[in-house]
Every structure is written in C-alpha cells, then in structure tokens.
Write a protein that holds these residues in place. Structure first.
Motif, PDB file in Angstrom:
ATOM      1  N   ILE A  34       0.835  -1.311   0.013  1.00  0.00           N
ATOM      2  CA  ILE A  34      -0.077   0.081   0.050  1.00  0.00           C
ATOM      3  C   ILE A  34       0.858   1.319  -0.083  1.00  0.00           C
ATOM      4  O   ILE A  34       0.707   2.135  -0.793  1.00  0.00           O
ATOM      5  N   ASP A  35       1.951   1.331   0.837  1.00  0.00           N
ATOM      6  CA  ASP A  35       2.714   2.223   0.666  1.00  0.00           C
ATOM      7  C   ASP A  35       3.450   2.761  -0.615  1.00  0.00           C
ATOM      8  O   ASP A  35       3.702   4.022  -0.786  1.00  0.00           O
ATOM      9  N   TYR A  37       2.353   1.977  -3.679  1.00  0.00           N
ATOM     10  CA  TYR A  37       1.167   2.647  -4.575  1.00  0.00           C
ATOM     11  C   TYR A  37       1.048   4.094  -3.895  1.00  0.00           C
ATOM     12  O   TYR A  37       0.736   4.952  -4.779  1.00  0.00           O
ATOM     13  N   LEU A  38       0.879   4.394  -2.740  1.00  0.00           N
ATOM     14  CA  LEU A  38       0.484   5.656  -2.353  1.00  0.00           C
ATOM     15  C   LEU A  38       1.546   6.442  -2.642  1.00  0.00           C
ATOM     16  O   LEU A  38       1.144   7.886  -2.931  1.00  0.00           O
ATOM     17  N   ARG A  39       2.803   6.175  -2.459  1.00  0.00           N
ATOM     18  CA  ARG A  39       4.041   7.083  -2.976  1.00  0.00           C
ATOM     19  C   ARG A  39       3.914   7.413  -4.429  1.00  0.00           C
ATOM     20  O   ARG A  39       4.168   8.609  -4.868  1.00  0.00           O
ATOM     21  N   TYR A  75      -7.103   1.726  -4.564  1.00  0.00           N
ATOM     22  CA  TYR A  75      -6.396   2.927  -5.588  1.00  0.00           C
ATOM     23  C   TYR A  75      -6.664   3.039  -6.914  1.00  0.00           C
ATOM     24  O   TYR A  75      -6.455   4.313  -7.130  1.00  0.00           O
ATOM     25  N   LYS A  78      -8.870   6.233  -6.469  1.00  0.00           N
ATOM     26  CA  LYS A  78      -7.872   7.414  -6.173  1.00  0.00           C
ATOM     27  C   LYS A  78      -7.253   7.857  -7.281  1.00  0.00           C
ATOM     28  O   LYS A  78      -7.103   8.922  -7.593  1.00  0.00           O
TER      29      LYS A  78
END
Length: 150
Positions: A34-35, A37-39, A75, A78
């Motif tokens: 998750i980290d 893809y969020l970055r 994701y 978003k």
C-alpha cells in the motif's frame, strides 16, 4: 529518476517517455504494498500527471488477494479522481505466472469497473515499455471500453 526505493520495490519515473514504473524486488507485506502505491500516487498528484504505467511483478509472482482487492477497491478510484482521464498500464509477469493465468483463466465480471484503465500484459519489461512508448507516440490505436452504464 528514482521516486522511491525500498527493499521491496523501486518506483522509477522516466521523464523522456513519461512512464512511471513500479518494479517489485521482493514479496511485499500488505503495508509495504500500500505504501508503494500511495507514494506513486503522491508523485502523480504533487509532481506531474502520468498516464503511462508499468508494474513489474516478474520477481514476486502473483499478488495476494487482499492486495488485488485494495488496488481494485481503493487505489484505482483514487487514481481516477486524481487524473480524470484514461491511463495505460503494462503489467509484467514471469513466464510461469503468465502461463498459470492463461491456463486458469475464467471470465468473471469485475466487482468494480475501471473503464478508464487499459491493461496489457507482458513477460518482458522491455516489451512492456516499448508498448507504452508506442502508445505515447500514437502508433497504437488505443480503444478504451465504453461504459455500459446509462
């Protein structure tokens, strides 16, 4: 340009081709997944919009069901809100993973429709990048499915 790097993955942006790559180096924990893809999303939100993506899974094999569910249910929505346009994603699998997908393929209706994403699948990253490059140059005719919703 390296956007982010951990023991699990590298996020690399090729400014010439305008391709954002996520290259998985080791099977990630759910938090690391998750980290990462969020970055990548933060880069797209804060630095520059990106419409071409490459995800290389060749070293890690298939994602966990929870990871796929997070991509589909969180994701991609978003990403769509951030870009509000179509994107192309090249996914790279290793040969065994690719054969397993083809052998075990069952057509199912997706729980969530992401009509703004065109996926293409490869077993060699260079071929994936070449496809994205040809899309950027307009050499491929990219057809996005039309929504059946009225």
């Amino acid at each position: 340009m390296v956007v982010h790097s951990t023991k699990f993955s590298d996020i690399i942006f090729n400014s010439e081709l305008e391709i954002l790559q996520v290259i998985w180096k080791a099977k990630p924990t759910d938090n690391a997944f998750i980290d990462t893809y969020l970055r990548g999303l933060a880069f797209v939100q804060e630095e520059r919009p990106v419409m071409l993506y490459c995800t290389d899974l060749s070293l890690i094999g298939p994602l966990e069901r929870e990871q796929e569910a997070w991509l589909n249910n969180v994701y991609y929505s978003k990403l769509q809100i951030t870009l509000n346009t179509e994107v192309c994603v090249a996914v790279v699998f290793n040969e065994d993973h690719f054969k397993a997908i083809i052998t075990n393929y069952t057509a199912t209706e997706a729980a969530t429709s992401h009509d703004f994403i065109l996926f293409n699948y490869f077993t060699v990253r260079e071929e994936a990048i070449h496809w994205l490059e040809s899309v950027k140059k307009g050499q491929d005719t990219v057809l996005f499915p039309t929504s059946a919703r009225l």
